[in-house]
Design a protein around this motif. Sequence first.
Motif, PDB file in Angstrom:
ATOM      1  N   ARG A   1      -7.473   3.340 -17.050  1.00 26.10           N
ATOM      2  CA  ARG A   1      -8.154   2.695 -15.931  1.00 26.10           C
ATOM      3  C   ARG A   1      -9.269   3.607 -15.429  1.00 26.10           C
ATOM      4  O   ARG A   1      -9.006   4.598 -14.756  1.00 26.10           O
ATOM      5  CB  ARG A   1      -7.160   2.386 -14.815  1.00 26.10           C
ATOM      6  CG  ARG A   1      -6.158   1.306 -15.165  1.00 26.10           C
ATOM      7  CD  ARG A   1      -5.276   0.967 -13.996  1.00 26.10           C
ATOM      8  NE  ARG A   1      -4.498   2.118 -13.573  1.00 26.10           N
ATOM      9  CZ  ARG A   1      -3.335   2.461 -14.099  1.00 26.10           C
ATOM     10  NH1 ARG A   1      -2.808   1.726 -15.049  1.00 26.10           N
ATOM     11  NH2 ARG A   1      -2.685   3.512 -13.674  1.00 26.10           N
TER      12      ARG A   1
ATOM     13  N   PHE B   1       1.531   3.077  -3.199  1.00 18.74           N
ATOM     14  CA  PHE B   1       0.585   4.085  -3.668  1.00 18.74           C
ATOM     15  C   PHE B   1       0.912   5.440  -3.072  1.00 18.74           C
ATOM     16  O   PHE B   1       0.752   6.467  -3.715  1.00 18.74           O
ATOM     17  CB  PHE B   1      -0.850   3.680  -3.300  1.00 18.74           C
ATOM     18  CG  PHE B   1      -1.352   2.543  -4.110  1.00 18.74           C
ATOM     19  CD1 PHE B   1      -1.936   2.779  -5.332  1.00 18.74           C
ATOM     20  CD2 PHE B   1      -1.212   1.246  -3.672  1.00 18.74           C
ATOM     21  CE1 PHE B   1      -2.376   1.730  -6.108  1.00 18.74           C
ATOM     22  CE2 PHE B   1      -1.660   0.194  -4.437  1.00 18.74           C
ATOM     23  CZ  PHE B   1      -2.245   0.436  -5.658  1.00 18.74           C
TER      24      PHE B   1
ATOM     25  N   CYS C   1      -7.035   2.276  -9.426  1.00 21.61           N
ATOM     26  CA  CYS C   1      -5.714   1.678  -9.632  1.00 21.61           C
ATOM     27  C   CYS C   1      -5.834   0.327 -10.320  1.00 21.61           C
ATOM     28  O   CYS C   1      -4.891  -0.130 -10.959  1.00 21.61           O
ATOM     29  CB  CYS C   1      -4.997   1.520  -8.299  1.00 21.61           C
ATOM     30  SG  CYS C   1      -5.818   0.392  -7.172  1.00 21.61           S
TER      31      CYS C   1
ATOM     32  N   LYS D   1       0.820  -1.207   0.000  1.00 21.60           N
ATOM     33  CA  LYS D   1       0.000   0.000   0.000  1.00 21.60           C
ATOM     34  C   LYS D   1       0.855   1.258   0.000  1.00 21.60           C
ATOM     35  O   LYS D   1       0.472   2.290  -0.540  1.00 21.60           O
ATOM     36  CB  LYS D   1      -0.941   0.010   1.205  1.00 21.60           C
ATOM     37  CG  LYS D   1      -2.135  -0.861   0.961  1.00 21.60           C
ATOM     38  CD  LYS D   1      -3.194  -0.693   2.006  1.00 21.60           C
ATOM     39  CE  LYS D   1      -4.263  -1.736   1.772  1.00 21.60           C
ATOM     40  NZ  LYS D   1      -5.227  -1.793   2.840  1.00 21.60           N
TER      41      LYS D   1
ATOM     42  N   PRO E   1      -6.090   0.138  -1.857  1.00 19.99           N
ATOM     43  CA  PRO E   1      -5.353   1.149  -1.098  1.00 19.99           C
ATOM     44  C   PRO E   1      -6.257   2.222  -0.497  1.00 19.99           C
ATOM     45  O   PRO E   1      -5.900   2.864   0.467  1.00 19.99           O
ATOM     46  CB  PRO E   1      -4.403   1.752  -2.133  1.00 19.99           C
ATOM     47  CG  PRO E   1      -4.996   1.446  -3.448  1.00 19.99           C
ATOM     48  CD  PRO E   1      -5.794   0.193  -3.290  1.00 19.99           C
TER      49      PRO E   1
ATOM     50  N   ARG F   1       1.085   6.796 -13.345  1.00 23.67           N
ATOM     51  CA  ARG F   1       0.860   6.070 -12.094  1.00 23.67           C
ATOM     52  C   ARG F   1       0.446   4.645 -12.419  1.00 23.67           C
ATOM     53  O   ARG F   1      -0.090   4.382 -13.488  1.00 23.67           O
ATOM     54  CB  ARG F   1      -0.246   6.741 -11.284  1.00 23.67           C
ATOM     55  CG  ARG F   1       0.247   7.951 -10.547  1.00 23.67           C
ATOM     56  CD  ARG F   1      -0.887   8.557  -9.775  1.00 23.67           C
ATOM     57  NE  ARG F   1      -0.453   9.778  -9.114  1.00 23.67           N
ATOM     58  CZ  ARG F   1      -1.297  10.691  -8.650  1.00 23.67           C
ATOM     59  NH1 ARG F   1      -2.591  10.523  -8.792  1.00 23.67           N
ATOM     60  NH2 ARG F   1      -0.851  11.756  -8.048  1.00 23.67           N
ATOM     61  N   GLY F   2       0.660   3.756 -11.473  1.00 24.27           N
ATOM     62  CA  GLY F   2       0.218   2.378 -11.656  1.00 24.27           C
ATOM     63  C   GLY F   2       1.094   1.575 -12.595  1.00 24.27           C
ATOM     64  O   GLY F   2       0.672   0.541 -13.077  1.00 24.27           O
TER      65      GLY F   2
ATOM     66  N   ARG G   1       5.155  -2.200  -9.848  1.00 30.75           N
ATOM     67  CA  ARG G   1       4.740  -3.043  -8.731  1.00 30.75           C
ATOM     68  C   ARG G   1       6.011  -3.476  -8.023  1.00 30.75           C
ATOM     69  O   ARG G   1       7.097  -3.429  -8.618  1.00 30.75           O
ATOM     70  CB  ARG G   1       3.948  -4.248  -9.223  1.00 30.75           C
ATOM     71  CG  ARG G   1       4.824  -5.324  -9.851  1.00 30.75           C
ATOM     72  CD  ARG G   1       4.040  -6.373 -10.552  1.00 30.75           C
ATOM     73  NE  ARG G   1       3.184  -7.096  -9.640  1.00 30.75           N
ATOM     74  CZ  ARG G   1       2.119  -7.796 -10.048  1.00 30.75           C
ATOM     75  NH1 ARG G   1       1.799  -7.837 -11.316  1.00 30.75           N
ATOM     76  NH2 ARG G   1       1.385  -8.449  -9.192  1.00 30.75           N
TER      77      ARG G   1
ATOM     78  N   SER H   1      -6.416  -5.505  -0.424  1.00 32.88           N
ATOM     79  CA  SER H   1      -5.436  -4.877  -1.303  1.00 32.88           C
ATOM     80  C   SER H   1      -5.874  -3.505  -1.789  1.00 32.88           C
ATOM     81  O   SER H   1      -5.076  -2.773  -2.361  1.00 32.88           O
ATOM     82  CB  SER H   1      -5.147  -5.781  -2.502  1.00 32.88           C
ATOM     83  OG  SER H   1      -6.321  -5.954  -3.241  1.00 32.88           O
TER      84      SER H   1
ATOM     85  N   ARG I   1       2.234   9.062  -4.940  1.00 33.12           N
ATOM     86  CA  ARG I   1       1.495  10.312  -4.795  1.00 33.12           C
ATOM     87  C   ARG I   1       2.257  11.375  -4.032  1.00 33.12           C
ATOM     88  O   ARG I   1       1.686  12.364  -3.605  1.00 33.12           O
ATOM     89  CB  ARG I   1       0.145  10.025  -4.140  1.00 33.12           C
ATOM     90  CG  ARG I   1      -0.832   9.515  -5.158  1.00 33.12           C
ATOM     91  CD  ARG I   1      -1.894   8.610  -4.584  1.00 33.12           C
ATOM     92  NE  ARG I   1      -2.721   8.090  -5.669  1.00 33.12           N
ATOM     93  CZ  ARG I   1      -2.366   7.057  -6.438  1.00 33.12           C
ATOM     94  NH1 ARG I   1      -1.245   6.440  -6.233  1.00 33.12           N
ATOM     95  NH2 ARG I   1      -3.154   6.659  -7.416  1.00 33.12           N
TER      96      ARG I   1
ATOM     97  N   ILE J   1      -9.634   4.960  -6.287  1.00 33.40           N
ATOM     98  CA  ILE J   1      -8.604   5.737  -6.985  1.00 33.40           C
ATOM     99  C   ILE J   1      -8.282   5.129  -8.357  1.00 33.40           C
ATOM    100  O   ILE J   1      -7.315   5.506  -8.998  1.00 33.40           O
ATOM    101  CB  ILE J   1      -7.315   5.902  -6.147  1.00 33.40           C
ATOM    102  CG1 ILE J   1      -6.696   4.545  -5.821  1.00 33.40           C
ATOM    103  CG2 ILE J   1      -7.581   6.688  -4.887  1.00 33.40           C
ATOM    104  CD1 ILE J   1      -5.282   4.650  -5.314  1.00 33.40           C
TER     105      ILE J   1
END
Lengths: 529, 120
Positions: free
Chosen positions: B28, A227, B74, A224, B49, A317-318, A321, B47, A231, B72
Amino acid sequence: MEKTIKQWLSRMKQQLGNKVRSMEQNGAQETVMLVEKTELPDVCYFLWHEKKGRLFTMVGNDERDIHGFFALYYVFSFDSFRHFITVKTLIDPLDPTFPSVAVQLPAANWYEREVKDLLGLRPQGHPDPRPLILHGDWPEDLHPLRKDFPLDRHAPRVQSREAFMPYDSEDVTEIPVGPIHAGIIEPGHFRFGAVGDTILHLDARLFFTHRGLEKASEGMPLAKALFLAERVCGVCALSHSVAFAQAVERIGEVTIPPRAAYLRTLFLELERLYNHIGDVGNVCAGFGFAVGISQGARLKEIMQQLNEHVAGHRYLRGVVRLGGVRIDITEREKEDIVRTLAYVKKEFQELVDLLFSHDIAMNRMATTGVLRLEHANDLEVVGVAARASGRSVDIRRDQPYAAYDQVPFHVPVYEAGDVLARVRIRVDEVFESIAMIEQLLHSLPSGDTFTSLPPLPPYRSAMGWCESPRGETVHWLMVGPDQTIYRYRIRSATYSNWPAVPLAVKGNIVPDFPLINKSFELCYACCDR
Amino acid sequence: MFDLIRKIWRTKTVTKTELFTEAPERFRGKPIFTSNECTGCQACTTSCPAGAITLQQNDDTITVSLSYTTCIFCGICAEVCETNIIEITNEYRLATKNKNELTVSQQATLAKLLTARKEV
């Protein structure tokens, strides 16, 4: 190389003698020296001045839960050896003071003031006792990064202790600007002391957007926290997430698959491209060159639409991983990238030709806002601003990560240190990035895009770094029990570069300040955190 | 000077009336429910966030609720879900006059967990 590093380290140990209590390896690239706090300034100055290490980051940590002490880590980067030396010292909670390193090593100035604000460890003999992160109306004895400070605690506001440079002469006009500006930009308070039109001194009061991200991340599961890292800042979202993921992977001693490394590099260069192209356009706003502004904005939009098309997000973003990347690209997207870049390259070249052949634009940019090499070196300036002043630092080349050791690229360096040099660096880097992306797409290996992470041992620390469009970004991470964060320190490029801005504006006229500020293009959000 | 004018002339107006076209395929956007089977493994809720997903289990049915106000976008939930109850679309038009419409829920029957939990 392995042998020379060992020899070099043992020689260093000899030179420092009994100042170093112990020396141990932390991962392949980092050596931790434990010193008494009284020896801290000597050892740091030796590493910086004699051994020419760069102050990479500095972290204060409340480790009272682990062994009863606070800890300070001064990390120095030795680019020629591709090695880091961390000077660690423990501080007794009963005597929360330490001798200031900033007296001899100006780059440590902000770090030590930050430690004082957030952890209540007082640097003795520090030249600037003013608060930094927490503004003057925050109670002096409340330190949010201490573990006993609850996350939901509301601090009462007190009489402000904010102080700015006092001027005795009536000839000096004080011009306060901000924190709310005319335009959609982030908050910062600038107080000019001007004689006529010329800036004598600038006080920059930042940290209006301090959100306590480092505190908020404590105890957060690593997946988490990614994320959160994404940001920290809007325009370097990918750089921050890559730096964080690298720190996690380094603790887990995981090597990401080659395809993932290439894809990270590819997206990082796409991030640099849209930033640099947009910034070259934005600099034109500093002298009202409307054609340049519009063309820059148009090309940046094309790049962002490409990002959205390829990665699903305009600000990338995204993508990352932990252990690899989430997004893979197909042949079709490869072609789209190549086609878009060919168009952008041609159009950007036209924009650059227009800008550099425009007499008024050149007149405004040349010799404006000069950052001298000595200042850049003393303050450990990074990124575009450093390379424009003749300081050749680029973490992609100096301490390669992702696939930067696989693709050859040239790091442009200019000597002048003015606005024009900073624009020229960006222009050169745009073409360099386009060439890199072509190489990356050409040699993209096949295979997995991620690998799974093993459980991480608690209380291990590691760093992740990344050359964001603004310069090197360092994330220092210590994991706690159960795959959570114990301490997370984000040192962004802007944090290193902001102290240099007041030095660059001195002697310029007030109307040139927006131009100089735009040429540094520092963002507030990742500086303030 | 002429260079500038020539450049402006050739570029023309780029901000002509924007049509509301579809977002790119990979964008997305709005997550939607596409099946009515749920294993109740909690992978999506743990999971997420932002904490936008909640599960409520009664006997043999599960109610999965999703709030677009906290989401959000994701796409992690769609990645971890085994029965693909949630899928990400490229729909970006979320505006509504009624705030309640921003929380959607799906009744699902309890399905067996097929494999070990996927990696997050």
